[in-house]
Design an enzyme around this catalytic site. Structure first.
Site, short mmCIF file in Angstrom:
data_model
loop_
_atom_site.label_atom_id
_atom_site.label_comp_id
_atom_site.label_asym_id
_atom_site.label_seq_id
_atom_site.Cartn_x
_atom_site.Cartn_y
_atom_site.Cartn_z
N ASP A 1 0.58 4.47 -7.31
CA ASP A 1 -0.02 5.72 -7.48
C ASP A 1 -0.42 5.81 -8.89
O ASP A 1 -1.09 5.28 -9.56
CB ASP A 1 0.85 6.94 -6.77
CG ASP A 1 1.15 6.45 -5.30
OD1 ASP A 1 0.10 5.83 -4.78
OD2 ASP A 1 2.21 6.73 -4.88
N SER B 1 0.90 -1.26 0.02
CA SER B 1 0.03 0.03 0.07
C SER B 1 0.75 1.39 0.11
O SER B 1 1.84 1.62 0.87
CB SER B 1 -0.83 -0.06 1.20
OG SER B 1 -1.28 1.30 1.71
N GLY B 2 0.27 2.26 -0.93
CA GLY B 2 1.16 3.63 -0.86
C GLY B 2 1.16 4.34 0.39
O GLY B 2 1.94 4.97 0.97
N LEU B 3 -0.26 4.15 0.88
CA LEU B 3 -0.55 4.79 2.04
C LEU B 3 0.17 4.54 3.19
O LEU B 3 0.72 5.12 3.95
CB LEU B 3 -2.13 4.78 2.43
CG LEU B 3 -2.66 5.10 3.88
CD1 LEU B 3 -2.45 6.78 3.82
CD2 LEU B 3 -3.99 4.88 4.11
N ASP C 1 1.06 10.56 1.85
CA ASP C 1 0.63 9.80 0.76
C ASP C 1 0.47 10.59 -0.39
O ASP C 1 -0.50 10.81 -0.90
CB ASP C 1 -0.66 8.94 0.92
CG ASP C 1 -0.78 7.86 -0.18
OD1 ASP C 1 0.28 7.72 -0.91
OD2 ASP C 1 -2.06 7.52 -0.11
N ASN D 1 -4.16 11.21 -1.40
CA ASN D 1 -4.93 9.86 -1.13
C ASN D 1 -6.32 10.02 -1.37
O ASN D 1 -6.88 11.06 -1.20
CB ASN D 1 -4.48 9.48 0.31
CG ASN D 1 -5.44 8.44 0.57
OD1 ASN D 1 -6.55 8.16 0.97
ND2 ASN D 1 -4.55 7.20 0.62
N SER D 2 -7.03 9.07 -1.86
CA SER D 2 -8.36 8.87 -2.51
C SER D 2 -9.25 9.13 -1.25
O SER D 2 -10.47 9.64 -1.60
CB SER D 2 -8.66 7.71 -2.99
OG SER D 2 -7.76 7.28 -4.20
N ARG E 1 -6.52 1.56 -12.17
CA ARG E 1 -7.57 1.92 -11.13
C ARG E 1 -8.32 3.14 -11.37
O ARG E 1 -7.88 4.04 -11.99
CB ARG E 1 -6.73 2.05 -9.79
CG ARG E 1 -7.51 2.99 -8.69
CD ARG E 1 -6.70 3.02 -7.56
NE ARG E 1 -6.96 3.91 -6.51
CZ ARG E 1 -6.25 3.99 -5.32
NH1 ARG E 1 -5.49 3.10 -5.11
NH2 ARG E 1 -6.56 5.01 -4.50
N LYS F 1 -0.10 12.81 -6.61
CA LYS F 1 -1.52 12.44 -6.17
C LYS F 1 -1.94 12.84 -4.71
O LYS F 1 -0.89 12.99 -3.85
CB LYS F 1 -1.85 11.04 -6.51
CG LYS F 1 -0.91 9.95 -5.95
CD LYS F 1 -0.73 9.78 -4.46
CE LYS F 1 -1.99 9.35 -3.60
NZ LYS F 1 -1.72 7.83 -3.76
N GLU G 1 -3.25 4.55 -10.84
CA GLU G 1 -4.54 5.31 -10.50
C GLU G 1 -4.71 6.54 -11.64
O GLU G 1 -3.61 7.12 -11.74
CB GLU G 1 -4.97 5.55 -9.14
CG GLU G 1 -3.83 6.74 -8.67
CD GLU G 1 -3.84 6.48 -6.95
OE1 GLU G 1 -3.64 5.80 -6.69
OE2 GLU G 1 -4.03 7.62 -6.56
N ASP H 1 1.15 -0.70 -4.99
CA ASP H 1 0.63 0.32 -5.22
C ASP H 1 1.45 1.51 -5.96
O ASP H 1 2.24 2.23 -5.41
CB ASP H 1 0.06 1.15 -3.87
CG ASP H 1 -0.87 2.31 -4.11
OD1 ASP H 1 -1.04 2.70 -5.07
OD2 ASP H 1 -1.19 2.63 -2.96
N HIS I 1 -12.50 1.92 -7.38
CA HIS I 1 -12.56 2.63 -6.30
C HIS I 1 -13.63 3.39 -5.72
O HIS I 1 -14.35 4.04 -6.57
CB HIS I 1 -11.07 3.18 -6.11
CG HIS I 1 -10.63 3.24 -4.59
ND1 HIS I 1 -11.02 2.70 -3.63
CD2 HIS I 1 -9.61 4.03 -3.95
CE1 HIS I 1 -10.47 2.77 -2.60
NE2 HIS I 1 -9.51 3.96 -2.79
#
Ligand code: SPV
Ligand code: MG
Length: 543
Positions: free
Chosen positions: A85, A44-46, A56, A120-121, A155, A118, A112, A83, A186
């Site tokens: 990104d 996970s990038g986060l 992130d 975080n979503s 993504r 980016k 994504e 991930d 997502h």
């Protein structure tokens, strides 16, 4: 040849049943996820950025991320989906990313469709955050061209940005055409309705015979939806995206606050993993070549165990001593001479050492076993003959006991004596009471080592003064450092008889004018195994 990890990830995507990836952010968390039974990992990038203290927001560069992925790949056998990104600032960055991730052992990457750098979503993302789908397609094409086996997942961030179902669906088709192996849809709302709507379109197309790649989801926000539902609507892969890092944050905060409040560890020890659990996860005692195995052997050892072989759970005290000799002072197993009482016991001893038998052990004492052990050694006259250690096979020692002996190179003979307070007081009846003056008692302690203590005599059966200023109980290890010491020892053995206690031999040596020293240890440094309880203590005595 197809990379097997890429293939495994591809198989998970294509499998009939719902599959799962578990978040990891380090070598350790990857090992933990594998042990729990997961078949694949989500880097996970986060989590990776949180673990490094970064946001992130692409604050870590590709090399930094790759280094962490490499640590995960080094310590697990599972396929890792990274991930990625946005895939990087442009098409070339995306291509280079695949190249690097392939080298460090990842199986796939997910990119994504957002602008670089980016957010975080789960931050507020809007339409401006979405990238041009044409650029995203170019990135996917370049990535698949760079390594066709490497799994590339596209993504969709349209639900996140508020662009809606239709835009998500159109983009999904474009990314599939560009070569994506799967699509990650997502969503950040609390139920799965957006995913449901998307899956309806996707499944309809499939039913019409159109090719549709597998769908991946991340149910962090709609975690109350039963997992069975995802299987029912045709999802292929579920990612549990950040749960190890969040679990560890909570555990670290709780424990750290507690320690700060208490300024003590007493309330946390039972709540945290043991140090041996850390070692186990590091596979510290499995397959690694023993650190000392490259060293050339130095010296020899005689272990006497004629009247019984003392068990230490799955092993024996003798083998524990053999290991200690190698680790602590570099005596190779082949230079260890074990004296047993019964031939049928030989299978209990490590196979590379030398075994001889004192079959008369019932009518003789340890002195005859020591004499027999020494007689087996083929002396070369080289300095490699020394030191010669002699130890009793019913005692478990910490390695430091042997190491401390080994520092005493100036004496001809050095022996080990326990001079801890408790031991001496327990043995009090055996000492000349005059020795137990306030002065000498003050010198006793339960946790210390004194090297190079001067020895005048050690016979606790008689009126002998024990040490010059110290008192102690001979505790089963002797080191002979010189040829002079060996000759004196052999002569002293000859002078006593084979039913004498070894302590009498040492007392004779005291009178020989050789340089005799003692290393004083405490009762914490060894276990004399007389009972089941001792056996357990012996097993857990640290190296
Ligand atoms: C991550 O784990 O870094 C992800 C998933 O990208 S999410 O945080 O849900 O965007
Ligand atoms: Mg991410």
């Amino acid at each position: 040849m197809v990379n097997s990890k890429c293939q495994k990830l591809k198989e998970m995507l294509d499998s009939e049943s719902l599959e799962y990836l578990m978040e990891c952010h380090s070598g350790l968390s990857a090992v933990i996820a594998e042990e729990a039974g997961f078949k694949g990992l989500w880097a996970s990038g986060l989590s990776v950025s949180a673990m490094t203290g970064c946001r992130d927001r692409n604050e870590l560069d590709t090399s930094e991320v790759c280094k962490i992925i490499e640590q995960m790949a080094d310590h697990t056998s599972l396929p890792i989906l990274v991930d990625g990104d946005t895939g990087g600032v442009d098409v070339n960055a995306a291509r280079i990313l695949v190249n690097k991730l392939t080298k460090v052992g990842a199986a796939g990457v997910c990119i994504e469709d957002k602008v670089f750098p980016k957010h975080n979503s789960f931050h507020s993302n809007g339409l401006d955050d979405l990238s041009d789908p044409a650029l995203h397609c170019k990135k996917i094409e370049a990535m698949k061209k760079e390594n066709p086996d490497f799994v590339v997942i596209a993504r969709l961030e349209e639900f996140i940005a508020g662009a809606g179902l239709q835009e998500a669906y159109v983009r999904a088709l474009k990314y599939q055409t560009a070569g994506a192996d799967a699509i990650l849809v997502h969503s950040k709302i609390k139920d799965s309705s957006e995913i449901d709507q998307f899956m309806e379109l996707w499944s309809r197309d499939k039913k019409e015979g159109k090719k549709r790649v597998p769908i991946v989801i991340v149910p962090t926000k709609y975690y109350t939806t039963p997992t069975q539902h995802f299987e029912d609507i045709g999802v292929s892969l579920v990612i549990f995206a950040n749960h190890q890092v969040r679990a560890s944050i909570k555990a670290m905060q709780d424990v750290t606050r507690q320690i700060f409040e208490d300024k003590s560890l007493v309330n946390v020890e039972s709540k945290i993993a043991s140090v041996s659990e850390v070692f186990r996860l590091q596979r510290d005692n499995d397959s690694f070549v023993k650190e000392t195995s490259w060293k050339s052997s130095k010296g020899k050892a005689v272990i006497i165990s004629a009247n019984k072989i003392v068990s230490l759970g799955e092993d024996t005290v003798i083998n524990r001593q053999i290991d200690s000799y190698r680790r602590a002072v570099g005596v190779d197993e082949s230079q260890v001479y074990v004296v047993l009482g019964e031939k049928s016991d030989s299978y209990l001893v490590n196979s590379n050492c030398n075994v001889c038998y004192n079959l008369d052990w019932r009518s003789t004492s340890e002195v005859s076993s020591i004499d027999l052990g020494l007689s087996q050694i083929n002396f070369t006259g080289e300095c490699e003959d020394f030191p010669i250690f002699i130890s009793y096979g019913d005692l478990v020692f910490k390695d430091t006991v042997f190491r401390n002996l080994n520092y005493e190179k100036s004496a001809d003979i050095v022996f080990v004596a326990d001079s801890s307070y408790e031991t001496i007081l327990n043995e009090k009846g055996r000492y000349n009471e005059n020795l137990l003056t306030n002065d000498s008692l003050e010198k006793l302690s339960d946790s210390y080592t004194v090297r190079g203590a001067t020895v005048k005599g050690v016979d606790y059966w008689s009126d002998h003064p024990v040490f010059k200023n110290m008192i102690g109980t001979f505790s089963g290890v002797v080191m002979v450092n010189t040829y002079k010491g060996l000759l004196a020892l052999k002569a002293a053995i000859k002078d006593t008889n084979f039913s004498s206690r070894f302590i009498e031999v040492i007392n004779k040596l005291c009178q020989e004018g050789i340089n005799l020293k003692a290393v004083l240890i405490s009762k914490e440094d060894y276990v004399d195994i007389d009972s089941k309880y001792d056996e357990i203590r012996g097993r857990f005595l640290s190296e």
